[in-house]
Design a protein around this motif. Structure first.
Motif, PDB file in Angstrom:
ATOM      1  N   ASN A  72       0.313  10.386   2.512  1.00 12.55           N
ATOM      2  CA  ASN A  72       1.268   9.344   2.126  1.00 12.55           C
ATOM      3  C   ASN A  72       0.685   7.940   2.257  1.00 12.55           C
ATOM      4  O   ASN A  72       0.997   7.069   1.456  1.00 12.55           O
ATOM      5  N   PHE A  73      -0.154   7.723   3.261  1.00 12.10           N
ATOM      6  CA  PHE A  73      -0.741   6.398   3.469  1.00 12.10           C
ATOM      7  C   PHE A  73      -1.585   5.963   2.276  1.00 12.10           C
ATOM      8  O   PHE A  73      -1.756   4.766   2.028  1.00 12.10           O
ATOM      9  N   LEU A  74      -2.096   6.896   1.514  1.00 15.71           N
ATOM     10  CA  LEU A  74      -2.907   6.602   0.341  1.00 15.71           C
ATOM     11  C   LEU A  74      -2.085   6.669  -0.943  1.00 15.71           C
ATOM     12  O   LEU A  74      -2.264   5.843  -1.848  1.00 15.71           O
ATOM     13  N   LEU A  75      -1.188   7.619  -1.026  1.00 11.67           N
ATOM     14  CA  LEU A  75      -0.401   7.810  -2.242  1.00 11.67           C
ATOM     15  C   LEU A  75       0.624   6.706  -2.468  1.00 11.67           C
ATOM     16  O   LEU A  75       0.842   6.288  -3.607  1.00 11.67           O
ATOM     17  N   MET A  76       1.247   6.220  -1.412  1.00  2.08           N
ATOM     18  CA  MET A  76       2.249   5.173  -1.574  1.00  2.08           C
ATOM     19  C   MET A  76       1.645   3.912  -2.192  1.00  2.08           C
ATOM     20  O   MET A  76       2.143   3.427  -3.206  1.00  2.08           O
ATOM     21  N   PRO A  77       0.561   3.356  -1.664  1.00  5.14           N
ATOM     22  CA  PRO A  77      -0.035   2.184  -2.307  1.00  5.14           C
ATOM     23  C   PRO A  77      -0.554   2.485  -3.716  1.00  5.14           C
ATOM     24  O   PRO A  77      -0.486   1.643  -4.605  1.00  5.14           O
ATOM     25  N   PHE A  78      -1.061   3.691  -3.932  1.00  5.32           N
ATOM     26  CA  PHE A  78      -1.554   4.083  -5.258  1.00  5.32           C
ATOM     27  C   PHE A  78      -0.428   4.005  -6.288  1.00  5.32           C
ATOM     28  O   PHE A  78      -0.577   3.391  -7.352  1.00  5.32           O
ATOM     29  N   ILE A  79       0.715   4.586  -5.965  1.00  3.02           N
ATOM     30  CA  ILE A  79       1.835   4.628  -6.903  1.00  3.02           C
ATOM     31  C   ILE A  79       2.484   3.253  -7.048  1.00  3.02           C
ATOM     32  O   ILE A  79       2.798   2.816  -8.169  1.00  3.02           O
ATOM     33  N   VAL A  80       2.677   2.547  -5.942  1.00  4.63           N
ATOM     34  CA  VAL A  80       3.297   1.224  -6.003  1.00  4.63           C
ATOM     35  C   VAL A  80       2.447   0.271  -6.837  1.00  4.63           C
ATOM     36  O   VAL A  80       2.969  -0.425  -7.717  1.00  4.63           O
ATOM     37  N   THR A  81       1.153   0.218  -6.578  1.00  5.82           N
ATOM     38  CA  THR A  81       0.306  -0.697  -7.343  1.00  5.82           C
ATOM     39  C   THR A  81       0.205  -0.280  -8.805  1.00  5.82           C
ATOM     40  O   THR A  81       0.103  -1.131  -9.689  1.00  5.82           O
ATOM     41  N   PHE A  82       0.254   1.012  -9.080  1.00  2.00           N
ATOM     42  CA  PHE A  82       0.220   1.497 -10.460  1.00  2.00           C
ATOM     43  C   PHE A  82       1.374   0.892 -11.258  1.00  2.00           C
ATOM     44  O   PHE A  82       1.180   0.297 -12.319  1.00  2.00           O
ATOM     45  N   PHE A  83       2.584   1.024 -10.728  1.00  3.83           N
ATOM     46  CA  PHE A  83       3.752   0.540 -11.461  1.00  3.83           C
ATOM     47  C   PHE A  83       3.888  -0.980 -11.428  1.00  3.83           C
ATOM     48  O   PHE A  83       4.255  -1.601 -12.434  1.00  3.83           O
ATOM     49  N   VAL A 123      -8.039  -4.176  -8.673  1.00  3.10           N
ATOM     50  CA  VAL A 123      -8.031  -5.140  -7.576  1.00  3.10           C
ATOM     51  C   VAL A 123      -6.878  -4.859  -6.611  1.00  3.10           C
ATOM     52  O   VAL A 123      -7.046  -4.896  -5.389  1.00  3.10           O
ATOM     53  N   ALA A 124      -5.692  -4.563  -7.146  1.00  5.19           N
ATOM     54  CA  ALA A 124      -4.483  -4.440  -6.326  1.00  5.19           C
ATOM     55  C   ALA A 124      -4.511  -3.231  -5.393  1.00  5.19           C
ATOM     56  O   ALA A 124      -4.068  -3.334  -4.240  1.00  5.19           O
ATOM     57  N   PHE A 125      -4.994  -2.101  -5.855  1.00  4.15           N
ATOM     58  CA  PHE A 125      -4.954  -0.900  -5.026  1.00  4.15           C
ATOM     59  C   PHE A 125      -5.781  -1.044  -3.745  1.00  4.15           C
ATOM     60  O   PHE A 125      -5.249  -0.881  -2.648  1.00  4.15           O
ATOM     61  N   PRO A 126      -7.066  -1.392  -3.824  1.00  2.00           N
ATOM     62  CA  PRO A 126      -7.802  -1.555  -2.568  1.00  2.00           C
ATOM     63  C   PRO A 126      -7.281  -2.726  -1.728  1.00  2.00           C
ATOM     64  O   PRO A 126      -7.312  -2.668  -0.495  1.00  2.00           O
ATOM     65  N   ALA A 127      -6.792  -3.779  -2.393  1.00  2.00           N
ATOM     66  CA  ALA A 127      -6.245  -4.907  -1.637  1.00  2.00           C
ATOM     67  C   ALA A 127      -5.042  -4.463  -0.815  1.00  2.00           C
ATOM     68  O   ALA A 127      -4.917  -4.831   0.359  1.00  2.00           O
ATOM     69  N   LEU A 128      -4.170  -3.659  -1.399  1.00  2.23           N
ATOM     70  CA  LEU A 128      -3.007  -3.184  -0.659  1.00  2.23           C
ATOM     71  C   LEU A 128      -3.403  -2.250   0.474  1.00  2.23           C
ATOM     72  O   LEU A 128      -2.779  -2.264   1.538  1.00  2.23           O
ATOM     73  N   LEU A 129      -4.446  -1.469   0.281  1.00  2.00           N
ATOM     74  CA  LEU A 129      -4.919  -0.602   1.363  1.00  2.00           C
ATOM     75  C   LEU A 129      -5.371  -1.431   2.570  1.00  2.00           C
ATOM     76  O   LEU A 129      -5.181  -1.017   3.716  1.00  2.00           O
ATOM     77  N   VAL A 130      -5.938  -2.592   2.317  1.00  5.44           N
ATOM     78  CA  VAL A 130      -6.395  -3.474   3.393  1.00  5.44           C
ATOM     79  C   VAL A 130      -5.219  -4.248   3.994  1.00  5.44           C
ATOM     80  O   VAL A 130      -5.115  -4.399   5.212  1.00  5.44           O
ATOM     81  N   ILE A 131      -4.322  -4.723   3.145  1.00  3.23           N
ATOM     82  CA  ILE A 131      -3.230  -5.591   3.582  1.00  3.23           C
ATOM     83  C   ILE A 131      -2.110  -4.820   4.280  1.00  3.23           C
ATOM     84  O   ILE A 131      -1.527  -5.307   5.254  1.00  3.23           O
ATOM     85  N   LEU A 132      -1.796  -3.622   3.813  1.00  2.00           N
ATOM     86  CA  LEU A 132      -0.647  -2.878   4.312  1.00  2.00           C
ATOM     87  C   LEU A 132      -0.636  -2.650   5.831  1.00  2.00           C
ATOM     88  O   LEU A 132       0.407  -2.854   6.465  1.00  2.00           O
TER      89      LEU A 132
END
Length: 75
Positions: free
Chosen positions: A9-20, A54-63
Motif C-alpha cells: 500500500n505504501f507504494l500503490l497509494m502514491p502510484f495511483i494518486v499521482t496517476f490520476f 516527476v510526481a510519483f518519486p516526489a510523493l514517495l519522498v514527501i509522504l
C-alpha cells in the motif's frame, strides 16, 4: 482474483494518486494554454507523462515527512 498484499500500500497509494492527479492537472493546464484542438492529445499525453515521472518519486519522498508532520499537529 488474487489481491496484492497490503504491505504494498505504501507504494500503490502514491502510484495511483499521482496517476490520476497528474492526468487531471495536466489536462486542465493544456486546455487552458492551448484549447481543445487537433494537437491536444499529443500535448496532453506528453505533459501528463512528464509530470507523472516527476510526481510519483516526489510523493514517495514527501509522504513520510507529511505523515510525521501530521503526527505533530494532530491528536
Amino acid at each position: 482474483m488474487r489481491k496484492l498484499p497490503a504491505k504494498y500500500n505504501f507504494l500503490l497509494m502514491p502510484f495511483i494518486v499521482t496517476f490520476f492527479m497528474t492526468c487531471i492537472v495536466s489536462a486542465v493546464s493544456i486546455l487552458k494554454s492551448y484549447g481543445f484542438g487537433d494537437e491536444f492529445m499529443g500535448k496532453w499525453i506528453t505533459a501528463w507523462m512528464t509530470s507523472w515521472i516527476v510526481a510519483f518519486p516526489a510523493l514517495l519522498v514527501i509522504l513520510p515527512n507529511v505523515k510525521k508532520l501530521l503526527e505533530v499537529i494532530t491528536e
